[in-house]
Every structure is written in structure tokens, then in C-alpha cells.
Design a protein around this motif. Structure first.
Motif, short mmCIF file in Angstrom:
data_model
loop_
_atom_site.label_atom_id
_atom_site.label_comp_id
_atom_site.label_asym_id
_atom_site.label_seq_id
_atom_site.Cartn_x
_atom_site.Cartn_y
_atom_site.Cartn_z
N UNK A 25 46.55 49.21 36.01
CA UNK A 25 45.41 50.09 36.27
C UNK A 25 44.51 49.48 37.34
N UNK A 26 44.21 48.19 37.23
CA UNK A 26 43.35 47.52 38.20
C UNK A 26 44.00 47.49 39.58
N UNK A 27 45.29 47.18 39.64
CA UNK A 27 46.00 47.16 40.93
C UNK A 27 46.05 48.56 41.52
N UNK A 28 46.24 49.56 40.68
CA UNK A 28 46.26 50.95 41.14
C UNK A 28 44.93 51.41 41.71
N UNK A 29 43.84 50.89 41.19
CA UNK A 29 42.53 51.24 41.73
C UNK A 29 42.31 50.60 43.09
N UNK A 30 42.82 49.38 43.27
CA UNK A 30 42.68 48.70 44.57
C UNK A 30 43.66 49.25 45.60
N UNK A 31 44.84 49.65 45.15
CA UNK A 31 45.89 50.15 46.04
C UNK A 31 46.43 51.48 45.52
N UNK A 32 45.65 52.55 45.62
CA UNK A 32 46.08 53.83 45.04
C UNK A 32 47.34 54.40 45.70
N UNK A 33 47.66 53.97 46.92
CA UNK A 33 48.85 54.48 47.60
C UNK A 33 50.14 53.81 47.14
N UNK A 34 50.04 52.76 46.35
CA UNK A 34 51.22 52.00 45.92
C UNK A 34 51.92 52.69 44.76
N UNK A 35 53.24 52.69 44.80
CA UNK A 35 54.05 53.17 43.69
C UNK A 35 54.31 51.96 42.79
N UNK A 36 53.54 51.82 41.73
CA UNK A 36 53.61 50.64 40.88
C UNK A 36 54.95 50.48 40.18
N UNK A 37 55.72 51.55 40.09
CA UNK A 37 57.05 51.47 39.49
C UNK A 37 58.03 50.73 40.41
N UNK A 38 57.71 50.65 41.69
CA UNK A 38 58.61 50.04 42.68
C UNK A 38 58.23 48.60 43.04
N UNK A 39 57.20 48.05 42.45
CA UNK A 39 56.72 46.71 42.82
C UNK A 39 57.79 45.67 42.53
N UNK A 40 58.10 44.86 43.55
CA UNK A 40 59.08 43.78 43.38
C UNK A 40 58.41 42.43 43.19
N UNK A 41 57.22 42.27 43.74
CA UNK A 41 56.43 41.06 43.56
C UNK A 41 54.97 41.47 43.56
N UNK A 42 54.16 40.71 42.82
CA UNK A 42 52.73 41.00 42.78
C UNK A 42 51.96 39.69 42.72
N UNK A 43 50.81 39.70 43.35
CA UNK A 43 49.84 38.60 43.24
C UNK A 43 48.48 39.24 43.02
N UNK A 44 47.74 38.70 42.09
CA UNK A 44 46.43 39.25 41.78
C UNK A 44 45.37 38.16 41.88
#
Length: 90
Positions: A25-44
Motif C-alpha cells: 500500500x505504501x509503495x503504491x502510494x509513492x509509485x501509483x503507476x507501478x504494477x506491484x504484481x510484477x515487482x522483481x526487486x524492491x527497496x524501501x
């Protein structure tokens, strides 16, 4: 690549995938254009228990999507997020 020191209360982490609901949810608010189902790597970037920055690598070799909350921009967080993704790259 040298990363400048982060503000004292900021830490950068690579969470397990798929992202937990609160982190997604937090990542989606910062990057609303991202398809979170397709994320291969993440850094927060986290400060005071809140996600203040996100970097997401998606398939296809495109540049990662990086966003930092307005009050935290220009403090080296963007570079730290990129460096964390670079460290994780195969």
C-alpha cells in the motif's frame, strides 16, 4: 558508487517479495503507476515506521521506478535506494 550518509532515522531495506499488504500500500502510494504484481526487486526507505521512499524493479530490464516523499527528497535517499537495488541485482 558512493552513497552519501542518510539522515539518522532513515534506513533502507529490501523486503521479501511479494510485498506485505502494508508495504504494498505504501509503495503504491509513492509509485501509483507501478504494477506491484510484477515487482522483481524492491527497496524501501523507512523513517519513524513510515515508508518514505520506494524503488521497484520490474521485468524487461527497464530502469527502476524510484520515488521519495516530498519532504525527504534531496537527502541522498534516492541514491541509497538505487544502490540497494544494484547490490541485489544478479
Amino acid at each position: 558508487m558512493s552513497v552519501p550518509p542518510l539522515p539518522a532515522r532513515v534506513r533502507v531495506t529490501r523486503p521479501l517479495l511479494p510485498l506485505a499488504p502494508a508495504l504494498a500500500k505504501a509503495a503504491g502510494q509513492l509509485l501509483p503507476e507501478a504494477d506491484l504484481e510484477q515487482v522483481q526487486q524492491a527497496a524501501l526507505a523507512i523513517a519513524g515506521g513510515s515508508v518514505i521512499g520506494a524503488a521497484l524493479a520490474l521485468p524487461g530490464g527497464a530502469e527502476p521506478l524510484i520515488s521519495v516523499a516530498a519532504g525527504w527528497r534531496g537527502k541522498g535517499i534516492e541514491a541509497a535506494l538505487q544502490a540497494e537495488l544494484d547490490r541485489a541485482a544478479p
